[in-house]
Write an enzyme that holds these catalytic residues in place. Structure first.
Site, PDB file in Angstrom:
ATOM      1  N   ARG A 195       0.875  -1.183   0.000  1.00 25.09           N
ATOM      2  CA  ARG A 195       0.000   0.000   0.000  1.00 25.09           C
ATOM      3  C   ARG A 195       0.904   1.222   0.000  1.00 25.09           C
ATOM      4  NH1 ARG A 195      -5.390   1.445   3.347  1.00 25.09           N
ATOM      5  NH2 ARG A 195      -6.117   0.069   1.686  1.00 25.09           N
TER       6      ARG A 195
ATOM      7  N   HIS B  80      -7.199   0.699  -6.629  1.00 26.13           N
ATOM      8  CA  HIS B  80      -7.404  -0.172  -5.456  1.00 26.13           C
ATOM      9  C   HIS B  80      -8.084  -1.463  -5.939  1.00 26.13           C
ATOM     10  CE1 HIS B  80      -7.714  -1.399  -1.429  1.00 26.13           C
ATOM     11  NE2 HIS B  80      -8.576  -0.523  -0.940  1.00 26.13           N
TER      12      HIS B  80
ATOM     13  N   GLN C 241     -10.057  -3.969  -3.670  1.00 25.07           N
ATOM     14  CA  GLN C 241     -11.338  -3.451  -3.204  1.00 25.07           C
ATOM     15  C   GLN C 241     -12.452  -3.767  -4.205  1.00 25.07           C
ATOM     16  OE1 GLN C 241     -11.947  -1.623  -0.195  1.00 25.07           O
ATOM     17  NE2 GLN C 241     -13.983  -2.292  -0.816  1.00 25.07           N
TER      18      GLN C 241
ATOM     19  N   ASP D 129     -17.211   7.370  -1.856  1.00 20.15           N
ATOM     20  CA  ASP D 129     -15.992   7.227  -1.051  1.00 20.15           C
ATOM     21  C   ASP D 129     -15.741   8.586  -0.413  1.00 20.15           C
ATOM     22  OD1 ASP D 129     -13.607   6.289   0.028  1.00 20.15           O
ATOM     23  OD2 ASP D 129     -12.564   6.066  -1.885  1.00 20.15           O
TER      24      ASP D 129
ATOM     25  N   CYS E 280     -16.339   1.589   0.229  1.00 12.48           N
ATOM     26  CA  CYS E 280     -15.147   0.772   0.511  1.00 12.48           C
ATOM     27  C   CYS E 280     -14.709   0.898   1.965  1.00 12.48           C
ATOM     28  CB  CYS E 280     -14.015   1.143  -0.433  1.00 12.48           C
ATOM     29  SG  CYS E 280     -13.406   2.827  -0.236  1.00 12.48           S
TER      30      CYS E 280
ATOM     31  N   ARG F 252     -13.549  -8.661   1.471  1.00 15.81           N
ATOM     32  CA  ARG F 252     -12.146  -8.397   1.136  1.00 15.81           C
ATOM     33  C   ARG F 252     -11.312  -9.640   1.448  1.00 15.81           C
ATOM     34  NH1 ARG F 252      -9.975  -3.271   1.228  1.00 15.81           N
ATOM     35  NH2 ARG F 252      -8.068  -4.360   0.633  1.00 15.81           N
TER      36      ARG F 252
END
Ligand code: CP
Ligand code: NVA
Length: 307
Positions: A103, A130, A133, A219, A259, A287
């Site tokens: 990340r 991402h 996700q 988001d 998310c 996830r």
């Protein structure tokens, strides 16, 4: 062949569909209390240059459930913080571990790492994408509403890393994306392919964008790494909120996804995220199941899943 998962379309449509089927099997098996240990003796290293709750816990727990080990390295734990190059870090880590999740900020960092790695590299979020996700999100939609092909997904707010990943998925799996973002926050045409452009429709008005959508998603207004813009963004995005009135514009059986982490009262209201249409918590749990399928795929390859 060495495979990485740095962007959603690093996998073909058939491979993504395999991962969905495999995640279902892996999740069912866990629920039945049966072990599944294909990664015994394997080690996952994770490098975090940004904060995380879900990504860290889902990878760490998932790898453990598959029989493997995990090393979690935050930026300040390793010599990269003192100037060791990404290339050298990749060369060294990939001599010892079997898979690496990163990340970080720039997508170029994960690409550079992967180019110098002997083992698969997974993008656990960059400024640009991402992919883990959206893999979990579409798997979650599939669980609740069936295939996403032909459906409309509406993205309300900031066209950020998660948004661009949705757009890659739309081109790969053939669904539509509606976007409503404030003036000054357009899609960067240079970043998208003709196939992605063809799946995208943009709207000034979030209500118009939401009409006919089977999946409403949003988001935070300010992603990690952009904190300096926080105050400006709070002003600019105030009308781009998913609330009950907006949800009414979507199809009757539309679902809501986020998310997470959410900034309640900003991009989403409590009544929506805690409401009956919200899949936010399944999405977070998935996830882990989706990434277990991905880890197994990258380390073992496709496994015939009993139907
Ligand atoms: N959605 C997500 O990636 O959450 P974390 O930042 O908590 O990992
Ligand atoms: N767009 C958000 C997602 C967090 C999981 C960010 O990059 O901060």
């Amino acid at each position: 062949m060495l495979r990485h998962f740095l962007q959603f379309n690093d996998c073909s449509r058939a491979e993504i569909e395999y991962l969905f089927a495999r995640a279902r099997w892996i999740k069912d098996r866990l629920r039945q209390g049966k072990s599944h240990l294909p990664l015994q003796g394997k080690t996952l290293a994770m490098i975090f240059e940004k904060a995380s709750t879900r990504t860290r816990v889902s990878f760490e727990t998932g790898m453990g459930q598959l029989g493997g080990n995990v090393i979690c390295l935050s930026k300040n734990d390793i010599q990269m913080a003192r100037g060791e190059t990404v290339q050298d870090t990749a060369r060294v880590l990939s001599r010892m571990v079997d898979v690496v999740m990163i990340r970080t900020f720039a997508q170029t960092m994960v690409e550079t790492f992967a180019a110098h790695s002997r083992v698969p590299v997974i993008n656990g979020l960059t400024n640009e994408y991402h992919p883990c996700q959206v893999l979990a999100d579409i798997y979650t939609f599939l669980e609740h509403r069936g295939p996403i092909t032909g459906k409309t997904v509406v993205w309300i707010g900031d066209p950020n890393n998660v948004f661009y990943t949705w757009l890659q998925a739309a081109a790969l799996l053939d669904f539509k994306v509606h976007l409503s973002s404030p003036a000054g926050y357009p899609v960067d045409d240079a970043r998208i392919t003709a196939a992605e452009r063809a799946r995208l429709e943009t709207f000034a008005d979030p209500f118009a964008a939401t009409r006919g959508a089977a999946l409403v998603t949003t988001d935070v207004w300010t992603s990690m790494g952009f904190e300096a813009e926080n105050e400006q963004r709070r002003r600019d995005f105030q009308h781009w909120q998913v609330n009950a009135a907006l949800m009414k514009q979507a199809t009757a059986d539309a679902v809501f996804m986020h998310c997470l982490p959410a900034h309640r009262g900003e991009e989403v209201t409590d009544e929506v995220i805690d409401g009956p249409q919200s899949l936010a918590w399944d999405e977070a749990e998935n996830r882990m199941h989706a990434q277990k399928a991905l880890l197994e795929f990258l380390l073992v390859g496709e496994v015939k899943t009993p139907s």
